[in-house]
Design a protein around this motif. Structure first.
Motif, short mmCIF file in Angstrom:
data_model
loop_
_atom_site.label_atom_id
_atom_site.label_comp_id
_atom_site.label_asym_id
_atom_site.label_seq_id
_atom_site.Cartn_x
_atom_site.Cartn_y
_atom_site.Cartn_z
N ASP A 1 91.15 -7.92 -29.58
CA ASP A 1 92.35 -8.26 -30.34
C ASP A 1 93.47 -7.30 -29.94
O ASP A 1 93.24 -6.13 -29.66
N LEU A 2 94.69 -7.79 -29.90
CA LEU A 2 95.85 -6.98 -29.55
C LEU A 2 95.55 -6.19 -28.27
O LEU A 2 95.57 -4.97 -28.26
N PHE A 3 95.25 -6.90 -27.20
CA PHE A 3 94.79 -6.30 -25.94
C PHE A 3 95.59 -5.05 -25.61
O PHE A 3 96.82 -5.07 -25.59
N HIS A 4 94.89 -3.95 -25.34
CA HIS A 4 95.53 -2.66 -25.12
C HIS A 4 94.78 -1.87 -24.04
O HIS A 4 93.78 -2.34 -23.49
N VAL A 5 95.26 -0.66 -23.77
CA VAL A 5 94.73 0.14 -22.68
C VAL A 5 93.25 0.51 -22.89
O VAL A 5 92.51 0.67 -21.92
N GLY A 6 92.80 0.63 -24.12
CA GLY A 6 91.38 0.90 -24.37
C GLY A 6 90.52 -0.24 -23.85
O GLY A 6 89.45 -0.01 -23.25
#
Length: 138
Positions: free
Chosen positions: A11-16
């Protein structure tokens, strides 16, 4: 050929998310990303994802590190493995030493699948992003 599996809500694609996919890609020849359903995410985290399942899957389908995207409907990762066999499953190290992590290791030991942990990206997460969005919206 080593087949790897990275499950997640994404969800809410991010660097992690990008970090775990990048590290997983370095340890396998074929990388499967498993996207959990909205209902499964709700049961696991107590909140529905901000981004709907179809959109989360579409994002992963366009990440060049990923060879295959599957929707994870099953309650058990072993059930996913039976439909989409893999040799190694990748998780963030926040799972290491937890009851869930130990159960995952025990389950996959029965079928010869290795569990590999990667460093969790502490400074960002979907939970932190969601909290920031909710704070800024009020």
């Amino acid at each position: 050929m080593v087949r790897g599996y990275v499950p997640g809500v994404f969800d809410l694609f991010h660097v992690g998310h990008l970090n775990i996919l990048r590290m997983a890609r370095e340890h396998c020849d074929w990388l499967i990303a498993g996207v959990v359903t909205d209902d499964k995410a709700l049961r696991a985290k107590g909140k529905r994802p901000v981004v709907p399942l179809e959109e989360r899957a579409a994002i992963l389908e366009h990440v060049t590190l990923v060879d295959e995207v599957v929707v994870e409907h099953h309650p058990s990762k072993l059930d996913v493995w039976r439909e989409h066999p893999f040799d190694v499953i990748f998780k963030g190290d926040d799972w290491r030493g937890t009851a869930k992590g130990e159960q995952l290791e025990a389950d996959f030991a029965t079928v010869g699948v290795e569990v590999v942990y990667f460093p969790y990206t502490i400074h960002t997460s979907s939970t932190l992003l969601r909290a920031t969005l909710e704070t800024n919206a009020s």
